[in-house]
Write an enzyme that holds these catalytic residues in place. Sequence first.
Site, PDB file in Angstrom:
ATOM      1  N   HIS A  85      33.095  33.814  34.164  1.00 43.80           N
ATOM      2  CA  HIS A  85      32.000  34.714  33.795  1.00 43.80           C
ATOM      3  C   HIS A  85      31.921  34.931  32.283  1.00 43.80           C
ATOM      4  CE1 HIS A  85      34.830  37.928  32.769  1.00 43.80           C
ATOM      5  NE2 HIS A  85      35.515  37.557  33.840  1.00 43.80           N
ATOM      6  N   GLU A 124      39.222  38.796  40.547  1.00 43.35           N
ATOM      7  CA  GLU A 124      40.290  38.734  39.564  1.00 43.35           C
ATOM      8  C   GLU A 124      41.580  39.295  40.153  1.00 43.35           C
ATOM      9  OE1 GLU A 124      41.979  37.440  37.445  1.00 43.35           O
ATOM     10  OE2 GLU A 124      40.979  37.792  35.524  1.00 43.35           O
TER      11      GLU A 124
END
Length: 251
Positions: free
Chosen positions: A12, A90
């Site tokens: 990202h 994550e």
Amino acid sequence: MPAPGRLLLLRHGQSVLNAQDRFTGLLDPPLTPAGVEEAARAGTLLASSGFSPDLVFTSTLRRTRDTARIVLDSMGATEVPVRAAWELNERSYGSLTGRARNELLTELGPEVFRFWRRSYYGAPPPMPGTQLRRIRRSRAFAGLPPEAVQATESLCAVIKRVRTFWHQHLRPRIREGEDLLVIGHGNSLRALCLVLDRLSHAEVEALNIPTGHPLAYRFTPEIVPLVRGGEYLNPLAARTAAAMVAAAGGT
């Protein structure tokens, strides 16, 4: 059998906490203006390479979902379906979550800091229960199973969930000829690279994936990467960005 599909990995764009050099983990900050630009450039690069995904996978965190929206808009491919998967989230950084890295380096010392941050098996102390409950109630984790939010995780634990996702959701689609874009995080993508390339513990500990740089994998009929480590669409810029990540202490 059709020819295997392609797999594009993309970390990202820069988030607010990335810019502050803090351990983001399961927190859910937005992209910075620089992160928005990174995502748009990635989309333009994907379009110019001729890549057109059949499906996009993201994590459940907004920094990947927003990156996907910007990428597809830049590609002129807003009709492509996007699916969020918690397995691509994550790593939980436990008690390090939200803390400034330079402060922790001073507080912990370089050996402990590196063990908790980069080693294969090291997991920081668990985050406080109040923080864990607050994260579990956040929008990014609504309706997800308890295992989606851990009080702390090692890289090894991330690899286990990502490996399962690869075998259940990515590999079968690639075998059927689908082209996939996976937008994830530094650690979930490192985990996926370990699975794809059969990296050693030392290799994955040394691997750094920069934000906003598409990494392409092509496969043999046996779904083995044709090029170990994949190929960045802009290799010079990606190597420079990865070196900057490494100089800052790693993903």
